[in-house]
Scaffold this active site. Structure first.
Site, PDB file in Angstrom:
ATOM      1  N   CYS A 156       0.824  -1.213   0.000  1.00  0.00           N
ATOM      2  CA  CYS A 156       0.000   0.000   0.000  1.00  0.00           C
ATOM      3  C   CYS A 156       0.860   1.265   0.000  1.00  0.00           C
ATOM      4  CB  CYS A 156      -0.956  -0.017   1.182  1.00  0.00           C
ATOM      5  SG  CYS A 156      -0.190  -0.454   2.759  1.00  0.00           S
TER       6      CYS A 156
HETATM    7  N1  NDP Z   1      -4.599  -4.489   4.629  1.00  0.00           N
HETATM    8  C1  NDP Z   1      -4.003  -3.773   3.683  1.00  0.00           C
HETATM    9  O1  NDP Z   1      -4.273  -2.579   3.528  1.00  0.00           O
HETATM   10  C2  NDP Z   1      -2.994  -4.401   2.782  1.00  0.00           C
HETATM   11  C3  NDP Z   1      -2.622  -5.736   2.889  1.00  0.00           C
HETATM   12  N2  NDP Z   1      -1.695  -6.265   2.032  1.00  0.00           N
HETATM   13  C4  NDP Z   1      -1.286  -7.681   2.107  1.00  0.00           C
HETATM   14  O2  NDP Z   1      -2.376  -8.488   1.703  1.00  0.00           O
HETATM   15  C5  NDP Z   1      -2.389  -9.720   2.417  1.00  0.00           C
HETATM   16  C6  NDP Z   1      -3.731  -9.821   3.155  1.00  0.00           C
HETATM   17  O3  NDP Z   1      -3.859  -8.689   4.007  1.00  0.00           O
HETATM   18  P1  NDP Z   1      -5.143  -8.418   4.894  1.00  0.00           P
HETATM   19  O4  NDP Z   1      -6.353  -8.708   4.123  1.00  0.00           O
HETATM   20  O5  NDP Z   1      -4.955  -7.085   5.478  1.00  0.00           O
HETATM   21  O6  NDP Z   1      -4.937  -9.522   6.024  1.00  0.00           O
HETATM   22  P2  NDP Z   1      -5.998 -10.093   7.079  1.00  0.00           P
HETATM   23  O7  NDP Z   1      -5.211 -10.434   8.277  1.00  0.00           O
HETATM   24  O8  NDP Z   1      -7.147  -9.166   7.215  1.00  0.00           O
HETATM   25  O9  NDP Z   1      -6.489 -11.424   6.353  1.00  0.00           O
HETATM   26  C7  NDP Z   1      -5.631 -12.492   6.090  1.00  0.00           C
HETATM   27  C8  NDP Z   1      -6.406 -13.630   5.443  1.00  0.00           C
HETATM   28  O10 NDP Z   1      -5.549 -14.759   5.278  1.00  0.00           O
HETATM   29  C9  NDP Z   1      -6.041 -15.866   6.067  1.00  0.00           C
HETATM   30  N3  NDP Z   1      -4.883 -16.471   6.739  1.00  0.00           N
HETATM   31  C10 NDP Z   1      -4.285 -16.078   7.872  1.00  0.00           C
HETATM   32  N4  NDP Z   1      -3.229 -16.843   8.177  1.00  0.00           N
HETATM   33  C11 NDP Z   1      -3.144 -17.740   7.214  1.00  0.00           C
HETATM   34  C12 NDP Z   1      -2.260 -18.787   6.965  1.00  0.00           C
HETATM   35  N5  NDP Z   1      -1.241 -19.088   7.743  1.00  0.00           N
HETATM   36  N6  NDP Z   1      -2.454 -19.519   5.891  1.00  0.00           N
HETATM   37  C13 NDP Z   1      -3.472 -19.215   5.073  1.00  0.00           C
HETATM   38  N7  NDP Z   1      -4.372 -18.256   5.244  1.00  0.00           N
HETATM   39  C14 NDP Z   1      -4.189 -17.500   6.306  1.00  0.00           C
HETATM   40  C15 NDP Z   1      -6.987 -15.245   7.065  1.00  0.00           C
HETATM   41  O11 NDP Z   1      -8.001 -16.115   7.468  1.00  0.00           O
HETATM   42  P3  NDP Z   1      -7.845 -17.207   8.615  1.00  0.00           P
HETATM   43  O12 NDP Z   1      -6.744 -16.739   9.527  1.00  0.00           O
HETATM   44  O13 NDP Z   1      -9.153 -17.231   9.259  1.00  0.00           O
HETATM   45  O14 NDP Z   1      -7.490 -18.428   7.867  1.00  0.00           O
HETATM   46  C16 NDP Z   1      -7.579 -14.103   6.255  1.00  0.00           C
HETATM   47  O15 NDP Z   1      -8.584 -14.609   5.390  1.00  0.00           O
HETATM   48  C17 NDP Z   1      -1.204  -9.667   3.381  1.00  0.00           C
HETATM   49  O16 NDP Z   1      -0.101 -10.292   2.802  1.00  0.00           O
HETATM   50  C18 NDP Z   1      -0.932  -8.158   3.510  1.00  0.00           C
HETATM   51  O17 NDP Z   1       0.399  -7.913   3.835  1.00  0.00           O
HETATM   52  C19 NDP Z   1      -1.159  -5.528   1.024  1.00  0.00           C
HETATM   53  C20 NDP Z   1      -1.486  -4.219   0.868  1.00  0.00           C
HETATM   54  C21 NDP Z   1      -2.421  -3.533   1.755  1.00  0.00           C
HETATM   55  C1  X2W Z   2      -0.912   0.221   9.031  1.00  0.00           C
HETATM   56  C2  X2W Z   2      -0.058  -0.970   8.747  1.00  0.00           C
HETATM   57  O1  X2W Z   2       0.303  -1.710   9.650  1.00  0.00           O
HETATM   58  N1  X2W Z   2       0.294  -1.186   7.479  1.00  0.00           N
HETATM   59  C3  X2W Z   2       1.098  -2.303   7.068  1.00  0.00           C
HETATM   60  C4  X2W Z   2       1.333  -2.277   5.588  1.00  0.00           C
HETATM   61  C5  X2W Z   2       0.278  -2.969   4.778  1.00  0.00           C
HETATM   62  C6  X2W Z   2       0.767  -3.445   3.424  1.00  0.00           C
HETATM   63  O2  X2W Z   2       0.860  -2.856   2.387  1.00  0.00           O
HETATM   64  O3  X2W Z   2       1.207  -4.575   3.425  1.00  0.00           O
HETATM   65  P1  X2W Z   2       2.249  -5.601   2.914  1.00  0.00           P
HETATM   66  O4  X2W Z   2       3.468  -5.008   2.367  1.00  0.00           O
HETATM   67  O5  X2W Z   2       2.534  -6.302   4.181  1.00  0.00           O
HETATM   68  O6  X2W Z   2       1.554  -6.450   1.967  1.00  0.00           O
HETATM   69  C7  X2W Z   2       2.455  -2.292   7.761  1.00  0.00           C
HETATM   70  O7  X2W Z   2       3.031  -1.239   7.997  1.00  0.00           O
HETATM   71  O8  X2W Z   2       2.979  -3.383   7.966  1.00  0.00           O
END
Ligand code: NDP
Ligand code: X2W
Length: 339
Positions: A156
């Site tokens: 992000c």
């Molecule tokens: N939130 C954001 O703004 C951003 C997130 N990301 C990246 O996107 C990905 C998802 O982020 P986000 O949606 O925030 O994460 P969440 O923690 O909200 O969701 C993670 C998802 O993965 C599942 N999960 C957790 N642990 C495991 C595991 N060991 N094996 C398989 N599935 C698993 C969870 O469900 P359950 O544990 O119930 O199985 C859940 O569905 C991450 O890699 C994050 O770094 C990237 C950019 C921005």
């Molecule tokens: C507020 C906050 O905690 N933000 C996350 C970044 C989310 C993101 O872009 O995630 P990945 O690079 O992990 O996919 C962090 O700083 O770790």
């Protein structure tokens, strides 16, 4: 219709993708998965996220090794909205079949494997997949994405930062002696859905974190081609990232030249909005856009650029959808904005 599966569908970005795929005119959501031991196994997505109360038809199925093999063979597109290590471990199996894989984690964004040990805390062994992965910054690598089988969707903060800085770097306008300074504030959804003390309501108060050591620094540097000083901050709001970026430009660069560079970079890019004043978070929250505005002090050569995105959309799920569109030969904004 393109057959699509989402793994990690209960998380913030995964659930956002469920909504985007459900509304996409050329896609059919054929599977929504969580981890094997998930507390949400077998629940409908509607039971977890109230805003998707109308989507009770999508049940969260625990993933297994056999399922991964089946998805690789039977899906057109698989989104991985999972933690970095889960994406790393599953990619070799998932990318063996016909499915194109779009990974929202950081596991395939950087080619230098040392970065993973230093910043992610695991050894990267999926070398073949890493070699194949294309960086999914949609406005900048569209033709590579269109030809890819694995897309590493950017983080992000890197999306907000690179959208602002790439036009300057690509046009050789940055003074190479002065690093761009990126100060960015993110909403708490950036940290994901799972509970953590640091992200709980009474603990969150505007604060810098990851200072001079956040894993997005090497990601931004790798795709910008120059060093940066990046300082993320956690803000007490749910969604959005506002990045304020200070750069020193080469001597003699004019405001008119700077405007031209942004216009050239983003004309015909429907998800980048060049604004006529500094954007605020509410302008982009719940939208797939990145909003940019800048101001140059011609006397000192310093410019300040503001970049605003919704971290779960342009910073994750909607950018993943832009990449899915490109990889499928569809218009980049299909299912995201009406043209
Ligand atoms: N939130 C954001 O703004 C951003 C997130 N990301 C990246 O996107 C990905 C998802 O982020 P986000 O949606 O925030 O994460 P969440 O923690 O909200 O969701 C993670 C998802 O993965 C599942 N999960 C957790 N642990 C495991 C595991 N060991 N094996 C398989 N599935 C698993 C969870 O469900 P359950 O544990 O119930 O199985 C859940 O569905 C991450 O890699 C994050 O770094 C990237 C950019 C921005
Ligand atoms: C507020 C906050 O905690 N933000 C996350 C970044 C989310 C993101 O872009 O995630 P990945 O690079 O992990 O996919 C962090 O700083 O770790």
């Amino acid at each position: 219709m393109l057959k699509v599966a989402i793994i990690g569908a209960s998380g913030y970005t995964g659930a956002q993708l469920v909504d985007l795929v459900h509304r996409h005119p050329a896609m059919e959501l054929a599977g929504t998965f969580v981890s094997q031991s998930s507390a949400d196994a077998d629940k409908p997505i509607s039971a977890i996220h109230g805003q998707y109360a109308h989507l009770s038809q999508y049940t969260l199925t625990p993933i297994s090794d056999d399922t991964l093999i089946t998805l690789a063979e039977s899906m057109d597109l698989v989104f991985l909205a999972t933690p970095h290590e889960a994406s790393h471990d599953w990619m070799p199996t998932l990318s063996k079949g016909k499915a194109k894989v779009l990974d929202l984690s950081g596991a395939f964004r950087i080619k230098n494997t040392e970065v993973f040990e230093q910043f992610y805390g695991f050894e990267h062994t999926a070398t073949e997949c890493l070699d194949k992965a294309v960086y999914g910054l949609a406005e900048w690598y569209a033709s590579d994405i269109a030809a890819a089988s694995i897309v590493a969707v950017p983080g992000c903060y890197p999306t907000a930062s690179l959208s602002a800085l790439k036009p300057l770097a690509e046009n050789n306008l940055l003074d190479s002696a002065v690093r761009p300074v990126i100060n960015a504030v993110s909403g708490v959804s950036g940290a994901g859905r799972k509970a953590a003390l640091a992200n709980s309501f009474c603990e969150v108060s505007l604060q810098a974190y990851g200072v001079l050591g956040h894993r997005h620094t090497p990601e931004i540097e790798a795709w910008l081609g120059t060093g940066v000083i990046f300082t993320p901050h956690l803000g007490n709001f749910k969604r959005g990232i506002l990045a304020t970026i200070t750069v020193k430009l080469k001597p003699g660069v004019t405001a008119e030249q700077l405007n031209g560079v942004y216009q050239n970079a983003y004309t015909g890019k429907p998800l980048v909005r060049l604004r006529d004043s500094f954007p605020k978070l509410d302008d982009v929250v719940n939208t797939p856009f990145v909003d940019l505005y800048w101001k140059l002090d011609e006397t000192s050569g310093y410019a300040v650029i503001t970049s605003a995105i919704d971290n779960t959309l342009k910073g994750a799920a909607s950018q993943a959808m832009q990449c899915a569109n490109l990889i499928s030969g569809l218009p980049v904004s299909e299912g995201l904005v009406a043209q």
